[in-house]
Scaffold this motif. Structure first.
Motif, short mmCIF file in Angstrom:
data_model
loop_
_atom_site.label_atom_id
_atom_site.label_comp_id
_atom_site.label_asym_id
_atom_site.label_seq_id
_atom_site.Cartn_x
_atom_site.Cartn_y
_atom_site.Cartn_z
N TYR A 55 43.90 3.03 76.35
CA TYR A 55 45.27 3.37 76.76
C TYR A 55 46.04 2.12 77.20
O TYR A 55 47.13 1.82 76.70
CB TYR A 55 45.14 4.40 77.88
CG TYR A 55 46.34 4.73 78.71
CD1 TYR A 55 47.32 5.58 78.24
CD2 TYR A 55 46.47 4.24 80.01
CE1 TYR A 55 48.39 5.94 79.02
CE2 TYR A 55 47.54 4.59 80.80
CZ TYR A 55 48.50 5.44 80.31
OH TYR A 55 49.56 5.78 81.09
N ALA A 56 45.44 1.37 78.13
CA ALA A 56 46.11 0.17 78.66
C ALA A 56 46.14 -0.94 77.62
O ALA A 56 47.13 -1.67 77.50
CB ALA A 56 45.39 -0.30 79.93
N GLY A 57 45.06 -1.05 76.84
CA GLY A 57 45.01 -2.10 75.83
C GLY A 57 46.06 -1.93 74.75
O GLY A 57 46.68 -2.92 74.30
N SER A 58 46.29 -0.70 74.30
CA SER A 58 47.29 -0.46 73.27
C SER A 58 48.69 -0.76 73.79
O SER A 58 49.53 -1.33 73.08
CB SER A 58 47.21 0.98 72.76
OG SER A 58 47.50 1.91 73.80
N ALA A 59 48.96 -0.40 75.06
CA ALA A 59 50.27 -0.69 75.64
C ALA A 59 50.48 -2.19 75.79
O ALA A 59 51.57 -2.71 75.52
CB ALA A 59 50.39 -0.01 77.01
N LEU A 60 49.44 -2.90 76.19
CA LEU A 60 49.53 -4.36 76.32
C LEU A 60 49.81 -5.01 74.96
O LEU A 60 50.61 -5.95 74.86
CB LEU A 60 48.24 -4.92 76.93
CG LEU A 60 48.20 -6.43 77.16
CD1 LEU A 60 49.30 -6.86 78.12
CD2 LEU A 60 46.83 -6.84 77.69
N ALA A 61 49.16 -4.49 73.91
CA ALA A 61 49.38 -5.03 72.57
C ALA A 61 50.83 -4.83 72.14
O ALA A 61 51.45 -5.74 71.54
CB ALA A 61 48.43 -4.36 71.58
N VAL A 62 51.41 -3.66 72.42
CA VAL A 62 52.81 -3.41 72.08
C VAL A 62 53.72 -4.33 72.88
O VAL A 62 54.71 -4.88 72.35
CB VAL A 62 53.18 -1.94 72.34
CG1 VAL A 62 54.68 -1.73 72.18
CG2 VAL A 62 52.44 -1.03 71.38
N LEU A 63 53.42 -4.52 74.16
CA LEU A 63 54.24 -5.40 75.00
C LEU A 63 54.27 -6.82 74.43
O LEU A 63 55.34 -7.43 74.34
CB LEU A 63 53.68 -5.41 76.43
CG LEU A 63 54.39 -6.33 77.42
CD1 LEU A 63 55.83 -5.88 77.65
CD2 LEU A 63 53.63 -6.37 78.75
N VAL A 64 53.11 -7.34 74.04
CA VAL A 64 53.04 -8.70 73.48
C VAL A 64 53.81 -8.76 72.16
O VAL A 64 54.60 -9.70 71.93
CB VAL A 64 51.57 -9.12 73.28
CG1 VAL A 64 51.49 -10.44 72.51
CG2 VAL A 64 50.87 -9.24 74.63
N PHE A 65 53.60 -7.77 71.28
CA PHE A 65 54.30 -7.76 69.98
C PHE A 65 55.81 -7.69 70.17
O PHE A 65 56.57 -8.41 69.52
CB PHE A 65 53.82 -6.57 69.15
CG PHE A 65 54.54 -6.41 67.84
CD1 PHE A 65 54.20 -7.19 66.75
CD2 PHE A 65 55.57 -5.49 67.71
CE1 PHE A 65 54.87 -7.05 65.54
CE2 PHE A 65 56.25 -5.34 66.51
CZ PHE A 65 55.90 -6.13 65.42
N LEU A 66 56.25 -6.85 71.09
CA LEU A 66 57.68 -6.70 71.34
C LEU A 66 58.28 -7.98 71.89
O LEU A 66 59.38 -8.40 71.47
CB LEU A 66 57.90 -5.53 72.30
CG LEU A 66 59.33 -5.23 72.76
CD1 LEU A 66 60.25 -4.98 71.57
CD2 LEU A 66 59.34 -4.03 73.70
N LEU A 115 57.22 -11.03 71.45
CA LEU A 115 57.25 -12.06 70.40
C LEU A 115 58.35 -11.81 69.38
O LEU A 115 58.78 -12.74 68.70
CB LEU A 115 55.89 -12.11 69.70
CG LEU A 115 54.72 -12.62 70.55
CD1 LEU A 115 53.42 -12.54 69.76
CD2 LEU A 115 54.97 -14.05 71.03
N SER A 116 58.82 -10.55 69.29
CA SER A 116 59.87 -10.23 68.32
C SER A 116 61.27 -10.51 68.86
O SER A 116 62.26 -10.37 68.13
CB SER A 116 59.77 -8.76 67.91
OG SER A 116 60.08 -7.90 69.00
N ILE A 117 61.38 -10.93 70.12
CA ILE A 117 62.68 -11.23 70.72
C ILE A 117 62.87 -12.74 70.77
O ILE A 117 62.14 -13.43 71.50
CB ILE A 117 62.78 -10.63 72.14
CG1 ILE A 117 62.65 -9.10 72.07
CG2 ILE A 117 64.09 -11.03 72.80
CD1 ILE A 117 62.62 -8.43 73.44
N PRO A 118 63.82 -13.28 70.01
CA PRO A 118 64.01 -14.74 69.94
C PRO A 118 64.82 -15.28 71.11
O PRO A 118 65.91 -15.85 70.93
CB PRO A 118 64.74 -14.91 68.61
CG PRO A 118 65.56 -13.67 68.49
CD PRO A 118 64.73 -12.57 69.09
N ALA A 119 64.30 -15.11 72.31
CA ALA A 119 65.00 -15.60 73.50
C ALA A 119 63.96 -16.11 74.50
O ALA A 119 62.82 -15.63 74.53
CB ALA A 119 65.84 -14.49 74.13
N SER A 120 64.37 -17.08 75.30
CA SER A 120 63.45 -17.62 76.31
C SER A 120 63.33 -16.65 77.48
O SER A 120 64.15 -15.73 77.63
CB SER A 120 63.98 -18.97 76.82
OG SER A 120 65.20 -18.77 77.55
#
Length: 512
Positions: free
Chosen positions: A193-204, A206-211
Motif C-alpha cells: 500500500y505505502a510502496g505503491s503510493a511512494l512510487a506514484v509520488l516519485v513518478f509524479l 519527476l513529471s513536473i519540470p519545476a524546481s
C-alpha cells in the motif's frame, strides 16, 4: 481509455503469488481457542500492533480521498493528525489499562461489568451495524477504482466482480489463522500500500519540470491568493471538518472512539502481552500515520500543479471528475490517464491492498463481537462445549459478516445512483452514527456512577438518532461538519445514559 497492459497483469500476478504464499504460511497458525483466534494468544509486539492498527485505519478511502483533499485544499487534513495523537494518549492511559485488567476479548465487556450483559450486547450490536455499513462502503470504493483501472468499466458486473475479489482475498487470509493471520497480513498489505503510493509520488514529481523552490512558491501562492501549504485552519466555520476547533472537539472524540471503542482497532491492542505494550503500539501507530498521510496529501498538491498550473508544466492538462457518468477523484483520473503500464498495475494492487487490510480486520473484529458477546454466553448457558467449538463458530461468523459487507458494497452501487451524497463522504462519516452513542455511554460508565442497562440502550439509540437528524437530507439545513455532529450526538447520548442514578458502582470497582 487505457486498460491493463501485459506488464500490469504481471504485477497483479506477482501480487497474487504473494497472497498465495502468505495464505499458505498463515494457514499454519493453529488456533486452539478464542483467545488464540481473536487475540493471537496475546503475543503481538508493539511495533507489529502499530503497523496493524495503521494498516487497518488507512483504508482505500484514504488512498483515494487524501490526495483529493490536497488537490482541492491544503495541508489542513495533515494538521488534523494532532487529534489522533491526543486521542491515543487518552486511550492508552484511560481505557486500555481497564480492558487488560478485565482480560477482555472485546471492548464491550466493560459495560457488562459496569451494568449487565444487555448493555454489552447493545454496544456490540451498534458496532456491528456501523462497521458493516462502513466496511461495505469502503469495499465499494475500492471496487470502483479497481474496476475502472483493470477493466475500463464501472458497469454492475465489473463492480461486483471487483468487490467479490476483495472480499474473497480478505476472507481467505483471515479464515484459518484468525487475528494472527490478519496482523501479519496487515504488514504485507501495508508495505504494498505505502510502496505503491511512494512510487506514484516519485513518478509524479519527476513529471513536473519545476524546481523544488518553484513548487513551494507556487503552492504558497496558489490562484486566488490561497496558501496550499497551510497546516492549520483557525476558522470557526462549523461546515469545515478539519479546523483547529474541530481538531480539539469532534475529531478528538472521533479518534477516541476509533482507538478505544471500535473493536476493529482495539482488538489489535488487546492482542499484546500487556497493557503497556498495547498502549505503546497505539501511540506508535498514530505517530507513524503522520508521514503516511503527508505523502498522500502531497500527491494531491502535486496533482494541483500538474493540472492547474500550466505555467509550470509548460502545457495544459485537463482533470476530469467523471468516468462514464461516475464521479471520480482527481487521483483516480490521473491513474487512468497518466500512469504508465506496470505502475498502473502497482497502484491497482495498492488500492486492493488497502481494501484487503481494512476488510480482513473488520471481518475478524465483527466475528469476535458476534461470538464473544452474543453466541458464547448463549451457548455456554446450554451446556459445556470444547474451546474448538467457538473457533469454528468464529469462522462461520466471519463468513456471515463477510456476506453482509459484500451485500452492503453491492447495495452501495445502486444506492449511489439514487443519492446526491458522495460515497467517499459516506464512507468516512458513517461510523459517526455508531460512535456518538458509544462515546456518550462510555464517558458515563467510566467517569460516573450513574446509568443502568436500559439507559445505556436508550443512550445508544439517542446518539444514533441525533446524528441522523443532523444530516442535511433530514433537517434541510446547511450541512454541519461531522465532527460537530459527533459532539452533539455524544452529549445527547451521555445525558440520556446518565439520567438514572444507577447502582452506585464505578467502572474501576466493577472491574475489580
Amino acid at each position: 481509455m487505457p486498460q491493463f497492459a501485459t506488464l500490469d497483469w504481471i504485477v497483479v500476478a506477482a501480487y497474487l503469488a504473494v497472497i498465495l504464499i502468505g495464505g499458505w504460511a498463515f494457514s499454519r497458525f493453529k488456533a486452539a481457542d478464542t483467545r488464540d483466534y481473536f487475540l493471537a494468544g496475546r503475543s503481538v509486539p508493539a511495533w507489529l500492533a502499530a503497523v496493524s492498527v495503521l494498516s487497518a485505519t488507512q483504508s482505500a478511502a484514504t488512498f483515494l480521498g487524501a490526495p483529493d483533499q490536497g488537490y482541492r485544499g491544503d495541508y489542513t487534513y495533515l494538521g488534523a493528525v494532532v487529534a489522533p495523537i491526543l486521542a491515543a494518549l487518552f486511550v492508552a492511559h484511560v481505557l486500555i489499562p481497564r480492558f487488560y485488567a478485565m482480560r477482555a476479548t472485546t471492548v464491550y465487556e466493560l459495560l457488562e461489568a459496569r451494568f449487565d450483559a444487555r448493555a454489552k450486547q447493545a454496544a456490540g450490536g451498534m458496532f456491528l451495524i456501523g462497521r458493516v455499513l462502513a466496511g461495505g462502503a469502503r469495499v465499494y470504493l475500492a471496487a470502483i477504482a479497481i474496476a475502472m483501472v483493470a477493466f475500463g468499466s464501472i458497469e454492475a458486473h465489473a463492480i461486483i466482480a471487483s468487490a467479490a475479489s476483495v472480499m474473497l482475498v480478505s476472507f481467505l487470509f483471515t479464515f484459518h489463522g484468525g487475528l494472527k493471520s490478519v496482523i501479519w497480513n496487515d504488514l504485507i498489505q501495508f508495505v504494498i500500500y505505502a510502496g505503491s503510493a511512494l512510487a506514484v509520488l516519485v513518478f509524479l514529481r519527476l513529471s513536473i519540470p519545476a524546481s523544488n523552490a518553484e513548487l513551494i512558491d507556487a503552492l504558497r501562492h496558489a490562484p486566488g491568493g490561497v496558501d496550499k501549504l497551510r497546516l492549520f485552519d483557525f476558522s470557526t466555520d462549523l461546515s469545515k471538518p478539519f479546523t483547529v476547533l474541530a481538531i480539539f472537539t469532534g475529531l478528538l472524540l472521533l479518534n477516541i472512539a476509533n482507538a478505544g471503542l471500535d473493536q476493529d482497532t482495539t482488538q489489535r491492542l488487546l492482542a499484546s502481552p500487556s497493557a503497556k505494550t498495547g498502549a505503546r503500539g497505539l501511540i506508535l501507530s498514530q505517530l507513524a500515520s503522520v508521514p503516511l498521510i503527508a505523502m498522500f496529501v502531497t500527491i494531491g498538491l502535486l496533482l494541483h500543479i500538474f493540472y492547474a498550473r500550466p505555467d509550470l508544466m509548460g502545457e495544459a492538462n485537463q482533470a476530469a471528475t467523471s468516468f462514464s457518468g461516475e464521479k471520480v477523484t482527481v487521483f483516480v483520473h490521473y491513474i487512468l490517464t497518466q500512469v504508465p503500464p506496470g505502475l498502473r498495475g502497482l497502484v491497482t494492487i495498492g488500492v486492493t491492498a488497502a481494501a484487503v487490510a481494512t476488510t480482513n480486520s473488520a471481518l475478524n473484529a465483527m466475528s469476535s463481537v458476534m461470538i464473544a458477546d452474543f453466541y458464547q454466553p448463549w451457548r455456554e448457558a446450554r451446556g459445556p462445549v470444547t474451546p474448538k467449538h467457538f473457533v469454528r463458530a468464529g469462522r462461520w461468523g466471519m463468513a456471515a459478516v463477510g456476506l453482509a459487507m459484500f451485500a452492503t458494497a453491492v447495495l452501495s452501487f445502486y444506492w449511489q445512483r439514487h443519492s446526491d451524497m458522495p460515497l467517499l463522504e459516506f464512507a468516512l462519516q458513517v461510523m459517526v452514527f455508531a460512535y456518538a452513542g458509544l462515546l456518550g455511554v462510555y464517558f458515563v460508565a467510566v467517569f460516573t456512577r450513574r446509568g443502568t442497562a436500559m439507559s445505556v440502550i436508550a443512550g445508544l439509540i439517542a446518539g444514533f438518532v441525533t446524528v441522523l437528524l443532523l444530516q442535511p437530507f433530514v433537517s434541510g439545513q446547511t450541512a454541519l461538519a461531522f465532527p460537530y455532529q459527533l459532539c452533539i450526538g455524544t452529549l445527547i447520548a451521555a445525558v440520556v445514559t446518565a439520567i438514572p442514578r444507577g447502582k452506585g458502582v464505578a467502572a474501576d470497582a466493577a472491574i475489580a
